[in-house]
Write an enzyme that holds these catalytic residues in place. Structure first.
Site, PDB file in Angstrom:
ATOM      1  CB  SER A 142      -0.963  -0.025   1.180  1.00 23.40           C
ATOM      2  OG  SER A 142      -1.896   1.019   1.094  1.00 23.40           O
ATOM      3  CG  ASP A 299      -2.633   4.087  -2.221  1.00 26.10           C
ATOM      4  OD1 ASP A 299      -3.355   3.942  -3.224  1.00 26.10           O
ATOM      5  OD2 ASP A 299      -2.817   3.443  -1.165  1.00 26.10           O
ATOM      6  CG  ASP A 301      -2.474  -0.452  -2.891  1.00 25.74           C
ATOM      7  OD1 ASP A 301      -2.425   0.772  -2.682  1.00 25.74           O
ATOM      8  OD2 ASP A 301      -2.875  -1.270  -2.043  1.00 25.74           O
ATOM      9  CG  ASP A 303      -5.955   0.789  -1.723  1.00 23.84           C
ATOM     10  OD1 ASP A 303      -5.143   1.733  -1.647  1.00 23.84           O
ATOM     11  OD2 ASP A 303      -5.966  -0.162  -0.914  1.00 23.84           O
TER      12      ASP A 303
END
Length: 560
Positions: A142, A299, A301, A303
Site C-alpha cells: 500500500s 497511492d 496500489d 486504492d
C-alpha cells in the site's frame, strides 16, 4: 534456535542473490540476526506486510511461497473453481513475488489468472469476481515506504479474506517449513500446462466499463474544461486512472513527471501516502505552475486517492479523507435523486472512526448510513449482506477517513479509479453551476456544523513494539481516563465488548466527552503504531482547532 535458523538459511540455495548477500553481511551481528529470525511475519486478515529482506520476519520469496501454500491448502477445501487471481504493484520484488505465488498455486493443481502488468487493488478484486475465483492475491504494501512489501489475500467475493479463513490459512502456514514446505513448479511449466493464464482483455475492459457506469451525470465532463494535475506516485494508477478520465471526457491531464512511471524506490516521495503533504508536494508545485483546477494523487496500489483543490485566491487546499467522503456522499445522493437513479432504501457505509458529519448528510437525503469497524473489508461485508438479500443495488457509497472510497458493488475494496472519476465529475458539476468543491464544503459546514477530524499516530518500532502497544491498550481499558483537557469522559465504548457494540470484536476504544467531542484509540492493523482520532465541533474552524489541539496535548502522555 535463532542462530540455527540463520545458519540453515545461510546454507540454503535461496535463489534470490540479495538474500544471500544480506545474510553474509549480518554475520556476527546478533541483534540483526534476531530482528530477522526471532519471529515470523504473522498472517492476518490484512495478509502479510513487512520489510524486504532475509529471514522469517521479512518479506522475501520464501515467506511468499510459505504463505501461498497456506492459501492453496485453504482453497483446496473450498470446492468451486479452484482458481486464484493475482496482481502486483510497483513495489520492489513485486513481479518476483507474484510469479512465485502463481508457481506454488500451480504446483498444487490450482488454476491462476495473473495480470501480465502491474494493476491496482480494485482490478485484482474485480478479476477475482469476474473469473469466479476462490481467492485473490495482491502483492503490495500500500502506502508504506520503499523498503516494504506485502501480501493481501482476498476471498471469493473480492473482499479481503475473512477472519475465519485467515485463521485457517495461518494455521496451515505454521505447519509449512518456510524453506522446503511449499510445493513449487516453475512459472513457465505452469504456463505450459495451462494452469497459469494471463488476465484477458475482456476482463480488463469489463473493469473499466463497471467503473464508468458509476458516473452520476454521464457526459458532463466533456464540456467542463477541467484542468487536472495527476500523480500515480510511481505506482499502478497511471494507466487505469488516465484511461477512465479520458473516456469520460477529461483530456487536460498533466502527469507529475518524476512520479509518472512505476518506481519501487519512490525516490521523489519516500513515503508514498496521499494522506501526507510531502507525497503531494511535487504535484502541488506543478498545479500552481499550470493553474490546474484539481491535483489528484493515488497511492502505489491505487486504492486510495488524495486531493487538493484550487481556492479563489489561487492557492491549493488539501481535502481530508473525511471531507472528501462527505462531499462524495452529498454529490452522489443529490445527483442520483435529481437524475432519478437513486435506489429505494439506499445504503451508504462508513467506518466508526470516520466523521459524524456524514451521518447528518445521509439523514438529509434519506440514506441509511451503516457504521462498520475500521478496514474496508467490513464495508465489503455490508455489500455482501445486501447481495445475499438480492439488494446489492441499494449500496451507493462507502468510505473511510483514510482516503478510501467506493461507489458500486463491482469490487469489494477501496477503488481510487472510480473515486478519481467521481471527484473530477463532481468538480466539473460545481463549476457548471457557478460553485466549486471548496464552496460546497463550506456550505455543508454552515448547514450541519463545523466538524474537525484529525489523527495522531504514535509509532512503536522493533521487536518490543507490539508488546508496548498491547500494554498501553490494556492500561487504557483497566484504568480509563476520567477526562481529557478538562472535558469529562461521559461514556467509554469498548469494541472488545461485542454485546455492547453489536459489531465484531475489535481493539478499539471510543471516549465520548461532555461537550460532544470524541477521542478514538486503536492500534493500526498493518503498522506498529497506535492511532488517536479526534472529532471536535466548534462554532467556527478556529474554535474546533483549539479544542483539537487541547485534546491532542492531553492524549499524548498516554503513549509516552
Amino acid at each position: 534456535m535463532i542462530t540455527e535458523e540463520y545458519r540453515r538459511w545461510l546454507e540454503a540455495d535461496l535463489v534470490d542473490f540479495d538474500l544471500k548477500r544480506e545474510l553474509r553481511e549480518i554475520s556476527g551481528d546478533e541483534e540483526a540476526i534476531r530482528e530477522r529470525f526471532a519471529k515470523s511475519l504473522e498472517f492476518g486478515t490484512a495478509g502479510l506486510r513487512g520489510t524486504l529482506g532475509a529471514g522469517t520476519n521479512r518479506m522475501n520469496i520464501w515467506v511468499v511461497r510459505q504463505a501461498t501454500q497456506g492459501v492453496a491448502d485453504w482453497v483446496k477445501t473450498q470446492g468451486g473453481s479452484q482458481t486464484v487471481a493475482i496482481s502486483y504493484d510497483s513495489r520492489l520484488k513485486g513481479w518476483s513475488f507474484a510469479r512465485d505465488a502463481a508457481s506454488v498455486l500451480a504446483a498444487n493443481g490450482i488454476k491462476v489468472w495473473i495480470y501480465e502488468e502491474l494493476m491496482p487493488v480494485p482490478a485484482l478484486s474485480f478479476a477475482t469476481r469476474y473469473y469466479h475465483c476462490n481467492a485473490g492475491i495482491m502483492l503490495t504494501a500500500s502506502h508504506n515506504p520503499a523498503q516494504y512489501n506485502g501480501y493481501k489475500a482476498y476471498g471469493p467475493d473480492g473482499c479481503q479474506m475473512t477472519d475465519d479463513a485467515a485463521a485457517v490459512v495461518y494455521a496451515s502456514i505454521q505447519k509449512t517449513d518456510v524453506l522446503s514446505g511449499a510445493k513449487y513448479m516453475s512459472f513457465s511449466e505452469g504456463v505450459e500446462k495451462g494452469l497459469i493464464r494471463f488476465v484477458s482483455e475482456d476482463c480488463k475492459s469489463a473493469f473499466y466499463e463497471a467503473v464508468e457506469s458509476r458516473q452520476v451525470r454521464p457526459g458532463l465532463c466533456r464540456t467542463a474544461g477541467l484542468k487536472l494535475v495527476y500523480s500515480p506516485l510511481n505506482g499502478t494508477g497511471l494507466v487505469p486512472v488516465t484511461r477512465v478520465l479520458q473516456d469520460i471526457g477529461i483530456s487536460d491531464i498533466t502527469i507529475v513527471p518524476e512520479q509518472e512511471y512505476p518506481n519501487g524506490y519512490f525516490t521523489s516521495c519516500p513515503y508514498p501516502n496521499p494522506e501526507i503533504y510531502a507525497a503531494l508536494e511535487k504535484g502541488l508545485m506543478l498545479a500552481r505552475e499550470t493553474g490546474a483546477d484539481l491535483m489528484l494523487a493515488t497511492d502505489p496500489d491505487a486504492d486510495r486517492v488524495g486531493v487538493a483543490v484550487r481556492c479563489p485566491d489561487g492557492e491549493y487546499e488539501l481535502v481530508t479523507g473525511n471531507e472528501m467522503g462527505v462531499l462524495l456522499l452529498d454529490y452522489i445522493a443529490s445527483g442520483r435523486i435529481e437524475k432519478g437513479s437513486m435506489p429505494k432504501r439506499p445504503v451508504a457505509v462508513k467506518s466508526i472512526v470516520s466523521t459524524p458529519l456524514a451521518d447528518k448528510v445521509a439523514e438529509h437525503y434519506g440514506v441509511e448510513l451503516r457504521h462498520t469497524l475500521t478496514g474496508f473489508k467490513w464495508i465489503g461485508d455490508q455489500i455482501l449482506q445486501l447481495e445475499k438479500a438480492g439488494e446489492a443495488e441499494r449500496f451507493i457509497f462507502g468510505f473511510e477517513e483514510s482516503y478510501g472510497y467506493l461507489a458500486g458493488d463491482y469490487v469489494r475494496d477501496k477503488d481510487a479509479v472510480v473515486a478519481s472519476m467521481l471527484i473530477c465529475e463532481m468538480a466539473a458539476y460545481y463549476r457548471s453551476v457557478g460553485s466549486s468543491l471548496k464552496e460546497r464544503l463550506e456550505e455543508l459546514y454552515r448547514d450541519y456544523g463545523r466538524y474537525l477530524n484529525a489523527v495522531d499516530s504514535f509509532e512503536f518500532p522493533g521487536l518490543s513494539g507490539m508488546d508496548k502497544m498491547a500494554s498501553i491498550m490494556e492500561k487504557l481499558r483497566t484504568e480509563p481516563p476520567k477526562e481529557f483537557a478538562g472535558k469529562a469522559v461521559v461514556k467509554v465504548k469498548d469494541y472488545e465488548k461485542t454485546e455492547e457494540t453489536g459489531l465484531p470484536r475489535a481493539n478499539v476504544l471510543i471516549y465520548e466527552l461532555s461537550d460532544g467531542a470524541t477521542v478514538i484509540v486503536r492500534p493500526s492493523g498493518t503498522e506498529p503504531k497506535i492511532k488517536a482520532y479526534y472529532t471536535t465541533l466548534g462554532k467556527d474552524l478556529e474554535e474546533a482547532k483549539k479544542e483539537r489541539e487541547a485534546l491532542a496535548a492531553a492524549v499524548k502522555p498516554y503513549f509516552a
